[in-house]
Design a protein around this motif. Structure first.
Motif, PDB file in Angstrom:
ATOM      1  N   LEU A  26      32.754 -89.257 -16.748  1.00 24.39           N
ATOM      2  CA  LEU A  26      33.680 -88.128 -16.896  1.00 24.39           C
ATOM      3  C   LEU A  26      32.992 -86.924 -17.525  1.00 24.39           C
ATOM      4  CD1 LEU A  26      36.854 -90.068 -18.126  1.00 24.39           C
ATOM      5  CD2 LEU A  26      36.462 -89.105 -15.845  1.00 24.39           C
ATOM      6  N   GLN A  27      32.138 -87.162 -18.490  1.00 21.29           N
ATOM      7  CA  GLN A  27      31.418 -86.062 -19.140  1.00 21.29           C
ATOM      8  C   GLN A  27      30.445 -85.388 -18.174  1.00 21.29           C
ATOM      9  OE1 GLN A  27      30.286 -88.551 -22.730  1.00 21.29           O
ATOM     10  NE2 GLN A  27      30.695 -86.608 -23.760  1.00 21.29           N
ATOM     11  N   GLN A  28      29.748 -86.188 -17.382  1.00 18.87           N
ATOM     12  CA  GLN A  28      28.784 -85.623 -16.425  1.00 18.87           C
ATOM     13  C   GLN A  28      29.464 -84.757 -15.384  1.00 18.87           C
ATOM     14  OE1 GLN A  28      26.904 -89.189 -14.982  1.00 18.87           O
ATOM     15  NE2 GLN A  28      25.840 -89.576 -16.920  1.00 18.87           N
ATOM     16  N   ARG A  29      30.708 -85.057 -15.081  1.00 20.02           N
ATOM     17  CA  ARG A  29      31.460 -84.291 -14.081  1.00 20.02           C
ATOM     18  C   ARG A  29      32.245 -83.149 -14.733  1.00 20.02           C
ATOM     19  NH1 ARG A  29      34.962 -88.889 -11.762  1.00 20.02           N
ATOM     20  NH2 ARG A  29      35.945 -87.195 -10.593  1.00 20.02           N
ATOM     21  N   GLY A  30      32.067 -82.943 -16.020  1.00 16.31           N
ATOM     22  CA  GLY A  30      32.768 -81.866 -16.709  1.00 16.31           C
ATOM     23  C   GLY A  30      34.235 -82.124 -16.935  1.00 16.31           C
ATOM     24  N   LEU A  31      34.644 -83.402 -16.873  1.00 14.68           N
ATOM     25  CA  LEU A  31      36.052 -83.748 -17.013  1.00 14.68           C
ATOM     26  C   LEU A  31      36.411 -84.190 -18.423  1.00 14.68           C
ATOM     27  CD1 LEU A  31      36.398 -85.741 -13.659  1.00 14.68           C
ATOM     28  CD2 LEU A  31      37.121 -83.389 -14.112  1.00 14.68           C
ATOM     29  N   ALA A  32      35.424 -84.278 -19.291  1.00 16.08           N
ATOM     30  CA  ALA A  32      35.655 -84.632 -20.696  1.00 16.08           C
ATOM     31  C   ALA A  32      34.732 -83.791 -21.553  1.00 16.08           C
ATOM     32  CB  ALA A  32      35.409 -86.128 -20.924  1.00 16.08           C
ATOM     33  N   TYR A  33      35.144 -83.534 -22.775  1.00 18.20           N
ATOM     34  CA  TYR A  33      34.368 -82.634 -23.632  1.00 18.20           C
ATOM     35  C   TYR A  33      34.471 -83.064 -25.098  1.00 18.20           C
ATOM     36  CZ  TYR A  33      38.956 -80.509 -24.576  1.00 18.20           C
ATOM     37  OH  TYR A  33      40.267 -80.295 -24.928  1.00 18.20           O
ATOM     38  N   ALA A  34      33.486 -82.614 -25.871  1.00 18.34           N
ATOM     39  CA  ALA A  34      33.458 -82.917 -27.304  1.00 18.34           C
ATOM     40  C   ALA A  34      34.459 -82.036 -28.048  1.00 18.34           C
ATOM     41  CB  ALA A  34      32.052 -82.702 -27.858  1.00 18.34           C
ATOM     42  N   CYS A  35      35.058 -82.596 -29.085  1.00 18.10           N
ATOM     43  CA  CYS A  35      36.048 -81.874 -29.884  1.00 18.10           C
ATOM     44  C   CYS A  35      35.704 -82.019 -31.362  1.00 18.10           C
ATOM     45  CB  CYS A  35      37.447 -82.431 -29.612  1.00 18.10           C
ATOM     46  SG  CYS A  35      38.740 -81.711 -30.646  1.00 18.10           S
ATOM     47  N   GLY A  36      35.714 -80.908 -32.084  1.00 25.90           N
ATOM     48  CA  GLY A  36      35.410 -80.929 -33.505  1.00 25.90           C
ATOM     49  C   GLY A  36      36.600 -80.643 -34.396  1.00 25.90           C
ATOM     50  N   CYS A  37      37.808 -80.639 -33.815  1.00 27.76           N
ATOM     51  CA  CYS A  37      39.006 -80.321 -34.584  1.00 27.76           C
ATOM     52  C   CYS A  37      39.428 -81.516 -35.439  1.00 27.76           C
ATOM     53  CB  CYS A  37      40.152 -79.942 -33.648  1.00 27.76           C
ATOM     54  SG  CYS A  37      39.791 -78.531 -32.585  1.00 27.76           S
ATOM     55  N   SER A  38      39.827 -81.245 -36.659  1.00 28.08           N
ATOM     56  CA  SER A  38      40.299 -82.312 -37.540  1.00 28.08           C
ATOM     57  C   SER A  38      41.796 -82.522 -37.328  1.00 28.08           C
ATOM     58  CB  SER A  38      40.043 -81.948 -38.996  1.00 28.08           C
ATOM     59  OG  SER A  38      40.871 -80.873 -39.399  1.00 28.08           O
ATOM     60  N   ARG A  39      42.275 -83.680 -37.749  1.00 26.54           N
ATOM     61  CA  ARG A  39      43.706 -83.955 -37.653  1.00 26.54           C
ATOM     62  C   ARG A  39      44.513 -82.934 -38.457  1.00 26.54           C
ATOM     63  NH1 ARG A  39      44.399 -90.533 -38.300  1.00 26.54           N
ATOM     64  NH2 ARG A  39      43.251 -91.154 -36.414  1.00 26.54           N
ATOM     65  N   ARG A  40      43.985 -82.541 -39.594  1.00 25.78           N
ATOM     66  CA  ARG A  40      44.698 -81.579 -40.435  1.00 25.78           C
ATOM     67  C   ARG A  40      44.835 -80.236 -39.723  1.00 25.78           C
ATOM     68  NH1 ARG A  40      42.614 -80.894 -46.483  1.00 25.78           N
ATOM     69  NH2 ARG A  40      43.338 -83.063 -46.452  1.00 25.78           N
ATOM     70  N   GLU A  41      43.777 -79.784 -39.061  1.00 27.22           N
ATOM     71  CA  GLU A  41      43.834 -78.509 -38.339  1.00 27.22           C
ATOM     72  C   GLU A  41      44.838 -78.573 -37.199  1.00 27.22           C
ATOM     73  OE1 GLU A  41      39.275 -76.803 -38.736  1.00 27.22           O
ATOM     74  OE2 GLU A  41      39.684 -78.449 -37.342  1.00 27.22           O
ATOM     75  N   ILE A  42      44.819 -79.683 -36.472  1.00 25.77           N
ATOM     76  CA  ILE A  42      45.752 -79.835 -35.348  1.00 25.77           C
ATOM     77  C   ILE A  42      47.181 -79.888 -35.855  1.00 25.77           C
ATOM     78  CG2 ILE A  42      46.457 -81.351 -33.454  1.00 25.77           C
ATOM     79  CD1 ILE A  42      43.481 -82.236 -33.289  1.00 25.77           C
ATOM     80  N   ALA A  43      47.408 -80.643 -36.933  1.00 28.27           N
ATOM     81  CA  ALA A  43      48.757 -80.776 -37.483  1.00 28.27           C
ATOM     82  C   ALA A  43      49.312 -79.439 -37.966  1.00 28.27           C
ATOM     83  CB  ALA A  43      48.749 -81.787 -38.627  1.00 28.27           C
ATOM     84  N   ALA A  44      48.426 -78.555 -38.425  1.00 28.37           N
ATOM     85  CA  ALA A  44      48.877 -77.277 -38.981  1.00 28.37           C
ATOM     86  C   ALA A  44      49.380 -76.314 -37.907  1.00 28.37           C
ATOM     87  CB  ALA A  44      47.741 -76.631 -39.764  1.00 28.37           C
ATOM     88  N   GLN A  45      48.886 -76.453 -36.662  1.00 28.16           N
ATOM     89  CA  GLN A  45      49.200 -75.443 -35.659  1.00 28.16           C
ATOM     90  C   GLN A  45      49.722 -75.973 -34.329  1.00 28.16           C
ATOM     91  OE1 GLN A  45      46.417 -72.093 -35.345  1.00 28.16           O
ATOM     92  NE2 GLN A  45      45.188 -73.027 -36.977  1.00 28.16           N
ATOM     93  N   ALA A  46      49.565 -77.250 -34.070  1.00 29.70           N
ATOM     94  CA  ALA A  46      49.932 -77.776 -32.757  1.00 29.70           C
ATOM     95  C   ALA A  46      51.439 -77.972 -32.618  1.00 29.70           C
ATOM     96  CB  ALA A  46      49.211 -79.101 -32.512  1.00 29.70           C
ATOM     97  N   ARG A  47      51.893 -77.892 -31.371  1.00 27.40           N
ATOM     98  CA  ARG A  47      53.293 -78.180 -31.060  1.00 27.40           C
ATOM     99  C   ARG A  47      53.549 -79.683 -31.161  1.00 27.40           C
ATOM    100  NH1 ARG A  47      55.092 -77.887 -26.115  1.00 27.40           N
ATOM    101  NH2 ARG A  47      53.059 -77.716 -25.093  1.00 27.40           N
ATOM    102  N   GLN A  48      54.773 -80.039 -31.516  1.00 24.12           N
ATOM    103  CA  GLN A  48      55.174 -81.438 -31.561  1.00 24.12           C
ATOM    104  C   GLN A  48      55.704 -81.840 -30.193  1.00 24.12           C
ATOM    105  OE1 GLN A  48      54.946 -83.611 -34.255  1.00 24.12           O
ATOM    106  NE2 GLN A  48      55.562 -85.217 -32.820  1.00 24.12           N
ATOM    107  N   GLY A  49      55.162 -82.908 -29.645  1.00 26.66           N
ATOM    108  CA  GLY A  49      55.646 -83.433 -28.381  1.00 26.66           C
ATOM    109  C   GLY A  49      56.465 -84.692 -28.592  1.00 26.66           C
ATOM    110  N   ALA A  50      56.868 -85.314 -27.497  1.00 28.49           N
ATOM    111  CA  ALA A  50      57.699 -86.515 -27.592  1.00 28.49           C
ATOM    112  C   ALA A  50      56.952 -87.668 -28.237  1.00 28.49           C
ATOM    113  CB  ALA A  50      58.177 -86.916 -26.200  1.00 28.49           C
ATOM    114  N   GLU A  51      55.634 -87.666 -28.123  1.00 27.95           N
ATOM    115  CA  GLU A  51      54.847 -88.785 -28.649  1.00 27.95           C
ATOM    116  C   GLU A  51      53.746 -88.320 -29.595  1.00 27.95           C
ATOM    117  OE1 GLU A  51      53.567 -91.378 -25.454  1.00 27.95           O
ATOM    118  OE2 GLU A  51      55.413 -92.493 -25.772  1.00 27.95           O
ATOM    119  N   GLY A  52      54.002 -87.250 -30.315  1.00 30.11           N
ATOM    120  CA  GLY A  52      53.016 -86.776 -31.276  1.00 30.11           C
ATOM    121  C   GLY A  52      52.644 -85.328 -31.030  1.00 30.11           C
TER     122      GLY A  52
END
Length: 287
Positions: free
Chosen positions: A88-114
């Motif tokens: 998946l990475q070789q085909r550009g379908l997956a990527y590295a992420c450096g975001c912490s849970r705290r950063e995501i929790a501070a700004q992300a929308r809440q969905g039905a499952e998190g």
């Protein structure tokens, strides 16, 4: 040919809720003259309880739920997950992420499952960050499937979940990737499991399509709830199955699934009781 599976996590002993899932998938496989595999989902070594895997297999045997072939352990399949992720990475379908849970929790929308990941690292990890987790790129298009019991299910993964994790920041492979790779490896044609996993399925279908895997048929049955209205689970300390007298809890599981038990059920042993269930109409009305 029908190939089904029961895939418990060795985070504790089986309870009545997990027995319902095992019985439902076992009977569905046997009713279709199919194979029934057991897969131990022990990829998350941090949550595994020592001895739980053996205890689960012992309980299945006591309750007459005899599986086919050898038990598959996810902890022995890490190379397969790494290979799928690399593809998946070789085909550009997956990527590295450096975001912490705290950063995501501070700004992300809440969905039905998190929380719904906003895609901040889609075009590269932010300066000063280290890309530790790996996420899949999702597309803004609905995923459809027809559940054998629940009917039509539609989910736009990118909008309702976001780019979800395939390898965690701690280096462990995520459930979504492992389950898809293993279902393909074992040739699973039918998945019967609890309703709590219904909205995981579009993510798994999405990965199956990316990796060129076949899609099984799915059936998500109702959940056994505790007195507090929550799903019975190891996390909420559901009592372990009784191994000395399995018939009462097996009857309870069959009754929950809709079987009208005969008067003599209490005098049967587990294999006889399961054989009786196979002579009855399927109360789940599966295809």
């Amino acid at each position: 040919m029908y190939i089904g599976r029961f895939a418990p996590s060795p985070t504790g002993p089986l309870h009545v809720g997990s027995l319902v899932a095992a019985v439902a998938s076992f009977l569905d496989a046997r009713r279709h003259q199919g194979l029934w595999y057991v897969r131990m989902e022990d990829v998350d070594c941090l949550r595994e309880v020592p001895g739980a895997a053996d205890a689960i297999l012992r309980a299945l045997t006591v309750y007459g739920l005899q599986w086919d072939g050898s038990v598959l352990y996810q902890s022995q399949r890490l190379d397969a997950y790494a290979e799928a992720l690399a593809q998946l990475q070789q085909r550009g379908l997956a990527y590295a992420c450096g975001c912490s849970r705290r950063e995501i929790a501070a700004q992300a929308r809440q969905g039905a499952e998190g929380l719904i990941y906003p895609g901040w690292c889609r075009h590269g990890v932010k300066a000063g960050k280290l890309g530790r987790a790996i996420r899949v790129r999702t597309e803004d298009a609905p995923v459809h499937f027809r559940d054998r019991l629940q009917g039509e299910v539609v989910q736009c993964v990118s909008h309702e979940v976001g780019d979800f994790v395939l390898r965690r920041a701690d280096g462990l492979f995520a459930y979504q990737l492992a389950v898809v790779v293993d279902d393909a490896y074992q040739g699973i044609t039918h998945v019967v499991r609890g309703l709590d996993l219904l909205y995981n399925t579009p993510r798994q279908l999405y990965l199956q399509a990316l990796l060129g895997y076949a899609t099984p048929q799915y059936l998500h049955h109702p959940l056994v709830l505790g007195n507090d209205g929550r799903k019975l689970s190891k996390q909420h300390r559901a009592p372990a199955l009784c191994l000395e007298q399995p018939v009462p809890q097996l009857c309870q599981a069959l009754g929950f699934l809709g079987y009208r038990l005969p008067r003599e059920a209490a005098d049967m042993n587990p294999p006889t009781l399961l054989a009786w269930a196979l002579t009855q109409a399927d109360p789940l009305r599966s295809d």
